[in-house]
Structures are given as C-alpha cells and as structure tokens.
Design a protein around this motif. Structure first.
Motif, PDB file in Angstrom:
ATOM      1  N   HIS A 196       0.714  -1.271   0.037  1.00 43.19           N
ATOM      2  CA  HIS A 196      -0.073  -0.089   0.071  1.00 43.19           C
ATOM      3  C   HIS A 196       0.957   1.376  -0.035  1.00 43.19           C
ATOM      4  O   HIS A 196       1.980   1.216   0.531  1.00 43.19           O
ATOM      5  CB  HIS A 196      -0.831   0.066   1.125  1.00 43.19           C
ATOM      6  N   ALA A 197       0.423   2.256  -0.926  1.00 41.86           N
ATOM      7  CA  ALA A 197       1.335   3.715  -0.596  1.00 41.86           C
ATOM      8  C   ALA A 197       0.209   4.724  -0.825  1.00 41.86           C
ATOM      9  O   ALA A 197      -0.978   4.462  -1.224  1.00 41.86           O
ATOM     10  CB  ALA A 197       2.008   3.581  -1.942  1.00 41.86           C
ATOM     11  N   GLU A 198       0.836   5.993  -0.582  1.00 41.52           N
ATOM     12  CA  GLU A 198      -0.066   7.167  -0.664  1.00 41.52           C
ATOM     13  C   GLU A 198       0.096   7.789  -2.125  1.00 41.52           C
ATOM     14  O   GLU A 198       0.123   8.665  -2.390  1.00 41.52           O
ATOM     15  CB  GLU A 198       0.615   8.289   0.198  1.00 41.52           C
ATOM     16  N   THR A 199      -0.309   6.802  -2.749  1.00 44.41           N
ATOM     17  CA  THR A 199      -0.275   6.747  -4.306  1.00 44.41           C
ATOM     18  C   THR A 199      -0.952   5.874  -4.967  1.00 44.41           C
ATOM     19  O   THR A 199      -1.296   4.808  -4.314  1.00 44.41           O
ATOM     20  CB  THR A 199       1.130   6.814  -4.841  1.00 44.41           C
ATOM     21  N   LYS A 200      -1.590   6.153  -6.011  1.00 42.73           N
ATOM     22  CA  LYS A 200      -2.490   5.145  -6.975  1.00 42.73           C
ATOM     23  C   LYS A 200      -1.294   3.915  -7.418  1.00 42.73           C
ATOM     24  O   LYS A 200      -0.485   4.096  -7.814  1.00 42.73           O
ATOM     25  CB  LYS A 200      -2.979   5.888  -8.171  1.00 42.73           C
TER      26      LYS A 200
END
Lengths: 840, 341
Positions: A44-48
């Motif tokens: 998971h990341a703070e990005t698409k």
C-alpha cells in the motif's frame, strides 16, 4: 515520465521501501502519480497503485528444450519445457516458436517466462487488463494448464505478439519476480524539474533525498576502429540556435532486435523497441536525457558523391521543405533549424529526422549525432509544425549542451555492445557557445528570511553538493554554481529564489516548521461594495429568490432574444478571437438575457421560477484598452407566487406588482428611500407594464412584465415573466452610511380606512402622496389596501382604499382632531383629483 | 306543597339526566329555571301562603332552585367537556402530510463556498480585493514571470479577444500585480476572489469559466514557514480541526519555492478511495513564496520585502465536499441542483 525501479537502481542504492521512495520524491516536487507493479510484491502507498505481483512459486524461468507439432492443429505447437525441477509438455500458439516445430531438440534451449497452473496473470486475448487464473483445459484434444507468457500476460507491455524470449543468463526454476520483477514509478515532471525527465535525473534526486551517493554512468568508450577524423566534417552556421554538435562513427554494425533486458526497459518506460541501433538512441535518451540521432553513414557518403560528408546546421533556404520520418512533407519557417549536408536537409534539428538517411536493416555504418539546441527555438518549431517527439519534448524544456558529448559516448559504447560494431576513435565535437553558469550568493539570513529555518551555511552547502552544485563559503557568504547538466538556475535575486527552492526541497518541505506571520497586520480598508453585494444576495434569498450564476460568454443573437423590437447591432461587444463555439463569442452586456435563459431551462421541469444573478457586464470604453466591468442585478420570476401544494388552492401568478414588491423590499432592506416608479419603454418589456426605478429622480434600473414576444421565446407563451435589472454601481451609491431609527410611540395611533373613487387613469401613488402630504404631521402612514373597478363605481372609474395611520408623539389624538385632518384630505383630493369619498 | 316541590325536583333532575345536547340543555333551563318555571312560581306564591307555612315552603323552594341550578351548572360543564372531546377527536390531522413551506431562496453553491473561505481569511487579516476579469496579456502573464514561450500562454489555454493584447484572465493572479502597484510600499494581506476563464472543451471535469480565490501576503519578514503555518490554519478552519495536511514541491512561474497543499481525504480518512484517487490525499490549494521578479514588477524591493501567495478553486472544493462529479452543474443552473444547497 515512467521510471522502472530496476533501471533507477543502476545509479543509486535504494534501501527504503518503494512507497517511502514515492513519498519522498512526491514531497520534493517529483509527484509520483502512479506506482505500477510489474512482478514485485504489491504494498500500500499514498499513491495510486496498479499492476500485478508474480507468484514466486508459480511463475518461474523455464527453458524450452524442444518444439513439437500439435497433433490436431497447424497453428499450435507443443513444447518440452523444463521449469528447473521437472519437464512438462506445454502448449503454445506463439508465432515466434512455430518455425522451430520440426527441428528436434534445440541446440540452445529457449529461456521463457513460465506460468504454472493456478498462476494469476493478465488475459492476453482481452483488450485492457483483465486478470485470469490458469486452469486445466483441453485445447484441440491436448491438456493444457500452464503457459509460456507474453509481455502482456505479465503486465510488462501490451505486446501479445509472441512469448517472451529471455536473455541467456536466466536460470530455469528462478522465480521470475527475482529475475526481473520490477516497479514503474510514473512521475509528473513539472517544468521547473524537467531536467529530471530521465532515469539519471530521478536517480540524482533520489540520491539527494536519501542522502546516498549517485553512481554516475561511465562515459568511457571502447574505441576499436580507425580515427573518425577526416570521415566527416561539421559546420555550425547558427551557434545561438545550435550551441553544440557532437558526432561519432561506428562500423560493422549488425542490425537486429535488442536483447530482452533492453526491450523490457524500453517497454516499461513507455517506448517501443525497434532494433538495436534505434533502441540504443532511445535508451540513452531515457537514461540520461540526451536525445541522439542515428544516420546511415553510407547514405551520407552517397549524397556526398563518395566523398566524406559535411554536416551543416543552418536555417532553411526560402521555400525549402523536408520529408520527416512520419511521412509528412513539411514547409519550413525561417527560424526552423536544420541538420543538412551538402545535398540538402537531413532532419529538423532536435525535433525529427528525415526519411532518407534513416537507419534500416541493411545499415552497416552509423553516424551518431548528439547536439544542443536553443529551447525557445525548439518550442517555436514544435508549435509551428504541430509536431512533437520524445526528443523535442526534452529539448524544448532545456537540455544542457554538456550532455551532448556524454550522450554520444554512452550511445557509441552501448551500440558497439549491442550491434557487434566497432567504434571509430574519437569524436567530431564543435562547441561554439558553452553556457555560462551563474554564481549565486546567499547568506544564512537569506535562508532564514526566505524559508524560516535556521540552517548553517556548511549544511546548506552540503545539501546543494548532493545535487552537484559547486559551493564555496567565504566568511558569511555561500557562493554556489549549478552543475553542467542544468540550465534552470538564474542570476541575481532570481538565482537566489532558485537556490532557495533547491534548499527547501533538500531540507524537506515536511521539516519546515509552521509559524504565524510575525509582521503587524497591514492597514485595513473598508469594502462597502462587497458588503452591500453580500447583503443584497441575502435580501433576495430571504424573499424566496434563488441565486444563479451564468456564463459570461454569450452571443449577440442570444442577447437579441431578450429584445422584442430590436437587435443587438448597436452593441459594441468584446469579441473573442478563439471562441469554442458560435454560441459563446462575446462577453455579455445584458445580464437579464442570461437570467431569462435560466428561467426557460427550468420551465421544462417546473411551473414556478424565481431567480436572480449578480455579476458584471462588459462595456467597451472608447479609447481604452480594457472594458468597464459594470456590476448588475437581474431578477426574473414566473408562475405561482407560492409553490403549489396538496391543499389544491390555486395561488395567484406573479405579476408586475410582485416584481415591484421585490424591488421595494430590496431597496427598503438596504435603507434606500424615496423610490419612485415611472412608466418607461424598454425593448425587453411589455410597453404598458414597464417602469423605470428612480431614487431621488435618478435611474437605478428598469422593471416590469417581460414583453409577450420575449416571454414566448423563453418558453413562457401563456404566463407572464416579470423581471428587473439594476445597475449596482448606482444602487450602492444610495445606501446610507447611517439611517435614523424612530422611537416607538408612547400614545396609541388612530387607524382609519378611506376609499376614494377616481378616474381609472389616476396613478394610485398620486393619491397616496397627497394624503400623506395633506395629513402631515399627524398622518404617519398611508398604504393602499384595495383596488376595485366595476359596476358600483361606474365606467372609467376605480375605487382605491387606503389605510391611514394618525399618530401624535405627545398625546392621544381626539376624534375631533382626526376628523379635521380627514376633512382636509377629502377636500384636497376632491379639488385636485376629482376624487369622491366612498361610503361603505 | 312540600310534596309538590319534591316531585318538581325529582322530575326536573330526571329530565336533566336525559339531556345530551346544548340545545336540550337550554330548553331545560327555560323550563325549569326560566321566568315561567314552576319553582319560580312557587317562590312567588309564598307570600300568598298562610304565614306559618311560609318559612318552610320558602326554604324548600329555594333549596330546590339552587339544587337545580347546581345540577344545571354541572350538566353544562359535562356537556362542554363532551363537546370539546368530540371536536378534538374530529380535528385529528394526518401529521404525515407535507408542511406548506413559504417559497425559499438560496445562495448559489459557489457563492456559499466563496463566502466561507473569505470569512476565514478575513479573520486572519486578509481583506478582499476585487480585480478585473478582462486583462492585458502583460498583467495575466508577462508581469507574473511567465517566460515568453511558456505552455500556459499557448492559444489552447487562454481566450483571446480581437485585440491580441487583451485576454480573459486565466487566473486571479493578475490581481496580485494590481493590488501591489496600488498599495506599494505598504505591506499587503488580501484575498482576490473571482471568475477566471480557460479555453477548454466543456466536460464533466473541465469548464471554460470557474472561480478562483487567491491570497497574497507581502511584508518585511514573511517566510515559507509562515506560508505553511497560515495555510494549515486555514485548512483546519475550513476542513476541521483534526485534518492532516502535507506540503509538497510544485511549480508556478510566479512563486518560488512553490508548494501544493494536500489534506487527508475526508471521504476515506486517508485509507484511499475513488475521490482521492487511492492516494489518501486531496489536492486543495497551490501556493508559494512570491517570485522576486513578481515582487519587483509589483513595486516591491525583493531584498527588503518577501511574501507568499496561494490559490484555490471554490467549485472544486464544493465538489469534493459534496461528492459532485460533474462541474457543469455549477453554471447549468438547474434548480434541482441549486436547491440542494
């Protein structure tokens, strides 16, 4: 800009997670818009996040030992495939294996990406990216539960033309994710960091953000052939437009497809592999940002009639044209810079090559070009020719000419490796206009004043060195100069701002503290127009009207719709030079016309519409460049006074007096007094039901019932639309700064109703004013409460009933006092208007 | 006589017992307590009786009269109670029928959001400065440090008028130059709201006109830390006290360094959803330190003055807040949309 992680790792060791890397780059202004997984495990990341992880148990390197015919199908083959543990019979329809089906066991096994039963991969046959799981099936009588994959099936690219043939270093049984699992960061490259639109640039930023060293690529060349001197010469005619030009020559090239690792990286970065020469130029451009161009050297020799060619960079001859690689014959502007030889133009410098000297399958010798171009001129050319390319994209954002040599060196070395060619010794390099790097001087207090952080100059210097600035501290001053791969640092105070931006990015936007402005609040100015506008909106809404906001762009024809008897020919509009459509070609001058369109649109869904808009109209001023932007209020109402209800009472429809009532309410709300209405003529309104709104004799606007012809055009043929338009500049002038408030009387008033019969033509307002004037000071209020026309009062007559308030501040009025005043009123009305007091 | 009175009383009370309506009660009263009622007659006849009988008959007659009066009052009260009960029962309403609202007007959603933004900035000392919508190329681009061949100047982005130097402003930023030139060398704290124009196709995601509100602070010691503190304070006021913010590097020609302010997505609280495009963050506002060239063009010496600027789109913020997916609603003025605000 698509950045494969594996490629980035060639130049920087990344110890942090992919998501942390994406976060750091994003904060530093290299916004990672998407993380696409191509094999590696997904986090998971703070990005698409998109893409596919390859199961290490199920998707492995395989080797095909033999290709055999399918018993029942010509277009399918069976392969004997070793997955590192055991052999399988795997069915495939890949065209790149069909030719091998009768050759028996292969001398060199073919390395492939092997997906076992249960693997999750993309469906290669479907458009887009549909996941599927491999299950046992029978294809033309043969069991199949696993496969050798195409690039599309693994999510590398949309290429499904055949199976992947891996390079020979792949070991069967190795999980494919370990062998070539990757991640692609899609970075939005803003203009101020366009120099980073290459792998090396992103690596440099990554190294600077992570505080680790950058592993600059080697620019060494393995020279093998004879000297390049004398084989080609160079003539730069426009050094301002072409500050540098570098050439290298390579012989005995063998044009063939590139190895898989090159193809894979190009695909991941969004380019299509062509052949090993073209791929090299693209690879180097993606890697270090320097576009290269490859000429077929023998074509140039031929054009020079067997002699050694001369490359000339110059502006076009009048009327000169060139056929570019995309097959278009192009007319050239007088500023377009060309790469030519003595026989004519070869390519548009920095933008696109010509067809004739293009590298083809039979090319044996390649002349490799790397050049520097003026970025403004490239941008002009791209705009004029409506032609862009990967090269132009970079050149129009500024590529430092120092990169030209590095590009050619890196290109020659790689091309030698990939094509088996030998590189002629040396480069032909002309560099008439090396850019001068500015020196920017900053102090610690500059940093404090700009960024609000305490930073020692030594720390600042160390940070900037991570981006390869040269630095020098002289007592309290830090002097810095940008490295020779960037052109974006200015001089003087602009350079200071440029360096501050670099410091902010390196220090970390997230580490800059949050403080409140220490300065005192500056002088404050009253803003009465804003406040009045706000109050006006609230007043109108409180009276049941909905605020609307319409397009300020319209057309004269649309505005003419609101005029019954004339056109808009006399209006001098601000016209657009590049409208998006015929119905929006001018800036509006008639706010009411726009509001009537809103009425019409909403009448399709409901009976009752009551709306207003506040906004500017645009009126050109003679002799001025810019128009007057004059604020207007437009109101339009139509249909029942109140919304229809289940009680079924038919409410009356809004008419002229509902409209003037709203106007009265608005003006009273703003404490504007002395309002009058006088009959007026206006092309939007009914000739007999239109009034000018006056305050102390000066016009504020116009109101009335919309002309039936106009109402019909705005979808209301049978029901009246009432409307008003006011000039807010004029209105706001009448709003008093203060208004008096009278005390509440201590003594009771006397209330009395009087009805008068008068001529039908006599305006009621005349009676009201006369009553008031005559009765002063005891009469403090007069209002009409009934109008009757009919038999009881006779033809041509009407009865107007007024309710009158008598009031004294200091006593209770007696009947006698009231009777005296009443008598005066009755007498005066009779004498001046022929009014008869009516008995009930 | 005593017997007569007893009988009279008994009969009257029996009759009263039968009474069930106001009308009957009135008739009963006339009969038994009215002018020609029997008890009255008995009382009147008392003086004609022999003197020894007078007291007893008189007492008894008065007793009967008051007895009947009391009974009447009680009956009247009972009947009124019954009547009230009946009418209340009859007046029972269907409380689920809709209420009858007076016509109600509303303020356009863009104006509402704009007001909310302006109110917060006003409390932080930023006053509204209104600037024109039709601008010169110089104010819209040149003075704002757009390099001569910047992509934002391309024909696709701006509406040009038939006078090539006159355009419809593409952002509220030319107001920065206007307010600076008007106020220099005073420090400035203003917000500049208003309509802007871009040459685009009208789609669910792009409009040819849109509101912007831009802020500008110019002073003697304004830093990037102040920019962060001030904009975060705004974000907390507007989006909620606990909202998380982040600043990241960005680019605008008229500010340097430039920053984009993101807030944690209020739909998914940072978990990632379609509104925030799975990032957990919403892009709210662009900002930066005023570029020295712009300060200079505004009449301020960049070695003495510094400042920050920021800008945001009320329609975009309204869309995010209410989950609106089509920007065209704003100027279409369909009452079914506007009446939801």
């Amino acid at each position: 800009m698509k950045v494969p992680l594996s490629w980035l790792r060639d130049f920087v060791d990344i110890e942090v997670s992919i998501e942390e890397l994406a976060r750091k780059l994003t904060l530093a202004g290299l916004e990672v818009e998407e993380i696409r997984y191509v094999g590696l495990p997904i986090a998971h990341a703070e990005t698409k996040v998109t893409g596919l992880a390859w199961d290490p148990e199920k998707i492995v390197v395989g080797e095909i030992l033999e290709v055999m015919p399918h018993p029942n199908a010509d277009r399918l083959v069976l392969t004997r495939l070793n997955d590192g543990k055991q052999e399988h019979t795997v069915l495939t329809g890949a065209p790149n294996l069909l030719g091998l089906k009768d050759s028996g066991p292969l001398e060199t096994p073919i390395k492939v990406a092997y997906a076992k039963e249960g693997s999750q991969i993309y469906d290669g046959k479907q458009a887009g990216w549909e996941l599927m799981t491999l299950k046992p099936v029978k294809i033309r009588g043969v069991d199949s539960s696993s496969m050798a994959c195409s690039e599309k099936e693994l999510g590398i690219s949309d290429d499904h033309s055949g199976i992947i043939v891996l390079d020979d270093d792949a070991q069967p049984g190795t999980p494919l994710t370990d062998y070539m699992g990757d991640v692609v960061l899609d970075i939005d490259m803003l203009p101020n960091i366009a120099r980073n639109a290459n792998i090396l640039g992103v690596a440099r930023e990554t190294a600077a953000q992570l505080g680790v060293p950058l592993k600059e690529p080697p620019y060494d060349v393995s020279w093998e052939g004879p000297s390049v001197d004398g084989q080609v010469s160079l003539d730069i005619q426009e050094p301002e437009l072409n500050p540098r030009f570098v050439l290298g020559l390579i012989e005995d090239v063998n044009i063939s497809p590139s190895p898989f690792w090159v193809q894979r990286r190009l695909h991941l970065a969004g380019m299509r592999p062509i052949n090993n020469v073209v791929d090299t130029t693209n690879y180097v451009m993606l890697e270090i940002g320097q576009p290269l161009h490859a000429f077929d050297y023998d074509v140039l020799v031929e054009r020079a009639r067997g002699g050694s060619p001369t490359i000339i960079t110059r502006l076009p001859e009048p009327g000169e044209t060139i056929a570019t690689l995309d097959g278009v014959e192009r007319q050239l502007d007088d500023f377009t810079i060309l790469v030519a030889d003595t026989a004519g133009a070869l390519s548009i410098g920095g933008v696109m090559g010509g067809g004739e000297s293009e590298v083809g399958d039979s090319t044996k010798r390649v002349l490799l070009e790397g050049a520097g171009w003026d970025f403004i001129n490239i941008r002009k050319t791209v705009a004029a020719q409506k032609l862009s390319s990967e090269a132009a994209y970079r050149f129009e954002r500024g590529v430092h000419p120092a990169m030209a040599e590095r590009g050619v060196r890196r290109g020659l070395e790689m091309m030698g490796e990939l094509t088996g060619g030998s590189v002629n010794e040396g480069l032909i390099d002309k560099y008439p206009r090396p850019p001068v790097a500015p020196t920017v001087e900053i102090t610690q207090s500059d940093i404090q004043r700009w960024l609000g952080i305490e930073l020692e100059l030594t720390e600042a210097a160390a940070m900037l060195e991570r981006l390869e600035f040269s630095t020098e501290i002289d007592r309290s001053r830090l002097r810095v100069s940008p490295p020779d791969h960037r052109l974006d640092i200015g001089a003087g105070v602009v350079g200071k701002a440029d360096v501050m931006e670099e410091l902010a990015r390196l220090y970390g936007y997230d580490r800059i503290p949050e403080t409140q402005i220490a300065d005192r609040i500056p002088p404050q100015y009253s803003n009465p127009r804003l406040e009045a506008g706000s109050q006006l909106r609230d007043l109108l809404a409180s009276m049941g009207l909905q605020e609307v906001v319409t397009y300020r762009l319209t057309s004269p024809a649309r505005e003419a719709k609101a005029l019954a008897s004339q056109g808009t020919e006399d209006r001098d509009y601000i016209r657009l030079a590049n409208p998006i459509g015929e119905d929006r070609i001018v800036l509006r001058q008639d706010l009411l016309a726009s509001v009537l369109e809103v009425v019409a649109r909403n009448l399709r869904i409901r009976e009752r519409v009551a709306v207003f808009e506040i906004g500017p109209v645009f009126l050109p001023i003679k002799g001025e460049q810019l128009p007057e932007e004059s604020d207007r209020l437009a109101i339009a109402m139509r249909g029942p006074l109140n919304p229809l209800t289940w009680q079924g009472r038919e409410p009356s429809k809004m008419d002229f007096y509902d409209m003037t009532g709203v106007v009265d309410g608005v003006l009273a709300g703003l404490h504007v007094g002395n309002i009058q209405y006088e009959p007026a003529a206006h092309a939007t309104f009914h000739p007999g039901q239109c009034a000018r709104i006056l305050v102390d004799g000066r016009t504020l606007g116009i109101t009335g019932v919309v002309h039936p012809l106009v109402a019909e055009r705005f979808e209301s043929p049978d029901t009246a639309i009432v409307a008003a338009e006011m000039d807010l500049g004029a209105l706001f002038e009448w709003i008093p700064e203060r208004y008096p408030v009278r005390p509440v009387p201590a003594f009771p008033p006397v209330l009395e109703d009087l009805a008068f019969v008068v001529d039908q033509k006599t305006p009621s307002e005349r009676l009201r004013i006369l009553i008031h004037e005559t009765g002063e000071p005891l009469v403090v209020g007069v209002s009409v409460f009934d109008l009757y026309q009919g038999e009881q009062v006779g033809q041509g007559k009407k009865s107007l009933a007024f309710s009158i308030v008598y009031q004294a501040d200091d006593r209770t009025l007696t009947d006698e006092e009231v009777a005296t005043v009443r008598g005066k009123i009755v007498n005066r009305l009779e004498k001046e208007l022929g009014a008869k007091l009516r008995d009930f | 006589m005593q017997e007569h009175l007893d009988k009279l009383e008994e009969q009257a009370l029996a009759e009263l017992n039968q009474v069930s309506e106001a009308e009957e009660l009135r008739n009963w009263k006339v009969r038994h307590l009215g002018r020609s009622a029997e008890v009255g007659k008995v009382l009147e006849g008392v003086r004609d009786l022999p003197s020894e009988d007078r007291p007893a008959v008189g007492r008894r007659a008065n007793e009967v009269k008051s007895q009947l009066e009391n009974a009447y009052a009680a009956k009247e009260e009972a009947l009124r109670g019954q009547e009230l009960e009946r009418s209340i029962a009859e007046e029972k309403l269907d409380v689920t029928l809709p209420g009858l609202s007076p016509a109600r007007g509303r303020i356009h959603p863009s104006t509402q959001t704009m007001r909310q933004i302006i109110r917060i900035w006003a409390e932080m000392g930023f006053q509204v400065y209104r600037s024109r919508e039709v601008e010169t190329d110089e104010y819209n681009f040149g003075l704002l440090n757009f390099p001569p061949h910047h992509p934002a100047r391309d024909m696709q982005d701006s509406f040009y008028t038939t006078d090539p130097e006159v355009i419809l402003r593409t952002h509220t930023s030319p107001g920065q130059i206007r307010v600076m030139r008007e106020r220099a060398p005073e420090p400035i704290r203003v917000v500049l709201p208003g309509m802007c124009y871009r040459h685009e196709q009208i789609t669910a995601r792009s409009e040819i006109q849109f509101n912007q509100i831009e802020g500008l602070a110019v002073g003697y010691q304004i830093t990037m830390a102040d920019l962060k503190g001030t904009l975060s304070a705004f974000a907390r006021r507007f989006f909620g006290q606990d909202v998380r913010t982040r600043f990241r590097g960005s680019y605008f020609p008229f500010t340097e360094p430039s920053a984009e302010l993101d807030i944690e997505c209020f739909v998914c609280s940072g978990e990632g959803c379609t509104v925030c495009k799975r990032t957990g963050w919403l892009e709210i506002l662009g900002s930066g330190m005023v570029h020295p060239t712009v300060l200079e063009n505004g009449g301020y010496d960049p070695s003495v003055f510094s400042g920050f600027a920021f800008g945001m789109g009320p329609e975009r913020i309204t869309m995010l807040k209410h989950g609106i997916e089509d920007i065209r609603y704003f100027w279409a003025n369909d009452l079914r949309f506007l009446e939801q605000f």
